[in-house]
Write a protein that holds these residues in place. Structure first.
Motif, PDB file in Angstrom:
ATOM      1  N   ARG A 245     -12.056  -6.434 -13.689  1.00 57.53           N
ATOM      2  CA  ARG A 245     -10.783  -5.945 -14.209  1.00 57.53           C
ATOM      3  C   ARG A 245     -11.024  -4.848 -15.248  1.00 57.53           C
ATOM      4  N   LEU A 246     -10.091  -3.908 -15.319  1.00 59.98           N
ATOM      5  CA  LEU A 246     -10.063  -2.862 -16.349  1.00 59.98           C
ATOM      6  C   LEU A 246      -8.670  -2.852 -16.972  1.00 59.98           C
ATOM      7  N   PRO A 247      -8.301  -3.900 -17.682  1.00 57.40           N
ATOM      8  CA  PRO A 247      -6.905  -4.032 -18.124  1.00 57.40           C
ATOM      9  C   PRO A 247      -6.436  -2.897 -19.028  1.00 57.40           C
ATOM     10  N   GLU A 248      -7.291  -2.443 -19.942  1.00 63.17           N
ATOM     11  CA  GLU A 248      -6.858  -1.403 -20.882  1.00 63.17           C
ATOM     12  C   GLU A 248      -6.539  -0.102 -20.151  1.00 63.17           C
ATOM     13  N   ILE A 249      -7.349   0.260 -19.168  1.00 65.26           N
ATOM     14  CA  ILE A 249      -7.140   1.503 -18.429  1.00 65.26           C
ATOM     15  C   ILE A 249      -5.987   1.371 -17.450  1.00 65.26           C
ATOM     16  N   VAL A 250      -5.987   0.300 -16.658  1.00 67.22           N
ATOM     17  CA  VAL A 250      -4.936   0.119 -15.656  1.00 67.22           C
ATOM     18  C   VAL A 250      -3.568   0.036 -16.322  1.00 67.22           C
ATOM     19  N   ASP A 251      -3.444  -0.797 -17.359  1.00 65.28           N
ATOM     20  CA  ASP A 251      -2.159  -0.920 -18.055  1.00 65.28           C
ATOM     21  C   ASP A 251      -1.768   0.410 -18.706  1.00 65.28           C
ATOM     22  N   GLY A 252      -2.764   1.126 -19.262  1.00 69.66           N
ATOM     23  CA  GLY A 252      -2.478   2.406 -19.910  1.00 69.66           C
ATOM     24  C   GLY A 252      -1.973   3.452 -18.932  1.00 69.66           C
ATOM     25  N   ILE A 253      -2.537   3.498 -17.737  1.00 67.17           N
ATOM     26  CA  ILE A 253      -2.073   4.446 -16.717  1.00 67.17           C
ATOM     27  C   ILE A 253      -0.654   4.107 -16.277  1.00 67.17           C
ATOM     28  N   LEU A 254      -0.403   2.823 -16.026  1.00 64.78           N
ATOM     29  CA  LEU A 254       0.924   2.416 -15.565  1.00 64.78           C
ATOM     30  C   LEU A 254       1.984   2.637 -16.639  1.00 64.78           C
ATOM     31  N   ALA A 255       1.568   2.614 -17.914  1.00 62.62           N
ATOM     32  CA  ALA A 255       2.510   2.852 -19.020  1.00 62.62           C
ATOM     33  C   ALA A 255       2.550   4.320 -19.427  1.00 62.62           C
ATOM     34  N   ASP A 256       1.885   5.174 -18.658  1.00 64.37           N
ATOM     35  CA  ASP A 256       1.828   6.621 -18.936  1.00 64.37           C
ATOM     36  C   ASP A 256       1.119   6.962 -20.240  1.00 64.37           C
ATOM     37  N   ASP A 257       0.236   6.067 -20.704  1.00 70.85           N
ATOM     38  CA  ASP A 257      -0.612   6.395 -21.847  1.00 70.85           C
ATOM     39  C   ASP A 257      -1.700   7.381 -21.439  1.00 70.85           C
ATOM     40  N   TYR A 258      -2.134   7.297 -20.189  1.00 72.29           N
ATOM     41  CA  TYR A 258      -3.171   8.169 -19.652  1.00 72.29           C
ATOM     42  C   TYR A 258      -2.627   8.921 -18.439  1.00 72.29           C
ATOM     43  N   PRO A 259      -3.065  10.167 -18.219  1.00 72.23           N
ATOM     44  CA  PRO A 259      -2.685  10.871 -16.984  1.00 72.23           C
ATOM     45  C   PRO A 259      -3.474  10.312 -15.796  1.00 72.23           C
ATOM     46  N   GLY A 260      -2.789   9.711 -14.859  1.00 73.01           N
ATOM     47  CA  GLY A 260      -3.448   9.043 -13.754  1.00 73.01           C
ATOM     48  C   GLY A 260      -4.307   9.967 -12.907  1.00 73.01           C
ATOM     49  N   ASN A 261      -3.906  11.239 -12.806  1.00 73.77           N
ATOM     50  CA  ASN A 261      -4.651  12.154 -11.937  1.00 73.77           C
ATOM     51  C   ASN A 261      -6.032  12.505 -12.484  1.00 73.77           C
ATOM     52  N   GLU A 262      -6.340  12.101 -13.717  1.00 75.51           N
ATOM     53  CA  GLU A 262      -7.680  12.332 -14.269  1.00 75.51           C
ATOM     54  C   GLU A 262      -8.631  11.166 -13.991  1.00 75.51           C
ATOM     55  N   PHE A 263      -8.126  10.079 -13.424  1.00 73.23           N
ATOM     56  CA  PHE A 263      -8.930   8.872 -13.266  1.00 73.23           C
ATOM     57  C   PHE A 263      -9.282   8.605 -11.813  1.00 73.23           C
ATOM     58  N   THR A 277      -0.343  -3.174  -7.291  1.00 70.75           N
ATOM     59  CA  THR A 277      -0.989  -2.399  -8.351  1.00 70.75           C
ATOM     60  C   THR A 277      -1.707  -1.190  -7.764  1.00 70.75           C
ATOM     61  N   GLN A 278      -2.343  -1.357  -6.615  1.00 70.54           N
ATOM     62  CA  GLN A 278      -2.989  -0.215  -5.968  1.00 70.54           C
ATOM     63  C   GLN A 278      -1.972   0.881  -5.662  1.00 70.54           C
ATOM     64  N   ARG A 279      -0.821   0.490  -5.126  1.00 65.49           N
ATOM     65  CA  ARG A 279       0.216   1.471  -4.802  1.00 65.49           C
ATOM     66  C   ARG A 279       0.750   2.156  -6.059  1.00 65.49           C
ATOM     67  N   ALA A 280       0.931   1.368  -7.125  1.00 64.06           N
ATOM     68  CA  ALA A 280       1.446   1.940  -8.372  1.00 64.06           C
ATOM     69  C   ALA A 280       0.449   2.935  -8.973  1.00 64.06           C
ATOM     70  N   LEU A 281      -0.827   2.596  -8.936  1.00 66.01           N
ATOM     71  CA  LEU A 281      -1.847   3.508  -9.463  1.00 66.01           C
ATOM     72  C   LEU A 281      -1.938   4.772  -8.615  1.00 66.01           C
ATOM     73  N   ALA A 282      -1.908   4.597  -7.285  1.00 64.39           N
ATOM     74  CA  ALA A 282      -1.943   5.769  -6.409  1.00 64.39           C
ATOM     75  C   ALA A 282      -0.737   6.669  -6.663  1.00 64.39           C
ATOM     76  N   GLY A 283       0.408   6.045  -6.950  1.00 66.24           N
ATOM     77  CA  GLY A 283       1.603   6.821  -7.257  1.00 66.24           C
ATOM     78  C   GLY A 283       1.487   7.612  -8.544  1.00 66.24           C
ATOM     79  N   LYS A 284       0.595   7.166  -9.440  1.00 64.66           N
ATOM     80  CA  LYS A 284       0.348   7.894 -10.695  1.00 64.66           C
ATOM     81  C   LYS A 284      -0.750   8.950 -10.535  1.00 64.66           C
ATOM     82  N   GLY A 285      -1.290   9.066  -9.317  1.00 67.66           N
ATOM     83  CA  GLY A 285      -2.311  10.080  -9.067  1.00 67.66           C
ATOM     84  C   GLY A 285      -3.743   9.600  -9.176  1.00 67.66           C
ATOM     85  N   VAL A 286      -3.948   8.289  -9.366  1.00 65.99           N
ATOM     86  CA  VAL A 286      -5.302   7.751  -9.489  1.00 65.99           C
ATOM     87  C   VAL A 286      -5.985   7.761  -8.121  1.00 65.99           C
TER      88      VAL A 286
END
Length: 310
Positions: A245-263, A277-286
């Motif tokens: 698990r990578l809770p800090e990164i995954v939660d941060g991307i989903l909360a728009d703390d991090y730009p998903g397309n950089e990860f 969660t995979q779909r949500a992350l892909a939707g953020k550009g991960v």
């Protein structure tokens, strides 16, 4: 552009990275985190293995590890040269010389046909690393093995049978590394092979006769960014009942703390994500990739690192 990454290895028994032995007891090196001790592997040991793997991949390397000496020993082919040797280019060096020694070295450099203006006695490492830290705390586990007595043999190491005592940990390790890709711009093909070497990393920290432990990634997170810092917890992997698990990164991307397309996430950490969660992350550009090795080549492509030429 800067590359920041954290590798998490597979979980396996480990007795590799040892400090000074206490009589016949091989002691694993450790660090205290909170109130518990965690086994560690030094970045120097990881870098040494990367050097040797770059050599196996066909890149010219200056430093060679010598395995049959009475102490840790290396041999250098020549004075450091970032233009000729991949390990000098990525790892940097320090030539401890002063006064007359410096003048002598500069004369030898010039006589060898090299440009003295390009020679440096010290150069920082392009590849930045930190120590590998065990995911699970050390549980004071030990293993005993018997070394047999050598009878009627042409040589022997001891007069009698020995009981060997070694500390052992059953854990994965995580370690971060970073590259400024502008520093690598003159050698994109070497940098691509460096990422491949990290994806296939093995033979770290010795003791391989008794302990086989791979340092290749089971999971990996990469950030490609113009930022000068990673901006996330570079020791952020957690073991949740065997799942990565990578809770800090995954939660941060989903909360728009991090730009998903950089990860970019690769390996077991992707396999352990639920479908939503995979779909949500892909939707953020991960970028999600089940293979860490393929992910590192995707990183190389995105960074414009060309294939090596024959």
């Amino acid at each position: 552009m800067n590359l920041f990454a954290t590798v998490l290895t597979y979980t396996a028994p480990s007795a590799n990275y040892r400090g000074e032995s206490a009589e016949n007891r091989a002691v694993i090196q450790k660090i205290t985190k909170g109130n518990l001790e965690y086994a560690i592997i030094s970045p120097e040991a990881i870098r040494n293995a990367i050097r040797e793997h770059l050599r196996r991949l066909g890149l010219p390397c200056n430093r060679e590890r010598l395995g049959d000496e009475d102490q840790l020993a290396v041999r250098f082919t020549d004075y450091p040269d970032q233009d000729r040797f991949a390990d000098d280019f990525f790892m940097g060096w320090l030539v401890a010389a002063g006064g007359k020694d410096r003048a002598k070295i500069m004369t030898e450099i010039q006589e060898a046909g090299r440009d003295p203006q390009r020679f440096q006695f010290r150069r920082d490492s392009i590849l930045r690393m930190n120590m590998a830290v065990a995911l699970e705390p050390y549980r004071h586990d030990s293993v005993f093995t018997q070394s047999p007595a050598q009878v009627d043999s042409p040589w022997r190491n001891a007069d009698k049978s020995q009981l060997l005592h070694r500390e052992t940990a059953y854990t994965a390790y995580q370690y971060p590394f970073a590259l400024n890709l502008e520093d690598c711009a003159t050698r994109p093909e070497w940098t691509r092979l460096l990422l491949r070497a990290i994806g296939e990393l093995n033979d770290v920290a010795g003791n391989h006769a008794r302990s086989y432990f791979e340092m290749a990634p089971a999971s990996i997170v990469v950030r490609l960014t113009e930022q000068l810092v990673a901006g996330f917890d570079t020791y952020g992997f957690e073991n949740d009942k065997g799942a990565h698990r990578l809770p800090e990164i995954v939660d941060g991307i989903l909360a728009d703390d991090y730009p998903g397309n950089e990860f970019l996430l690769g390996g077991q950490v992707v396999k352990d994500l639920d479908t939503d969660t995979q779909r949500a992350l892909a939707g953020k550009g991960v970028t999600l990739e089940r293979s860490p090795q393929r992910l590192l080549m995707t990183v190389a492509d995105r960074a414009g690192l060309s294939e090596p030429t024959e």
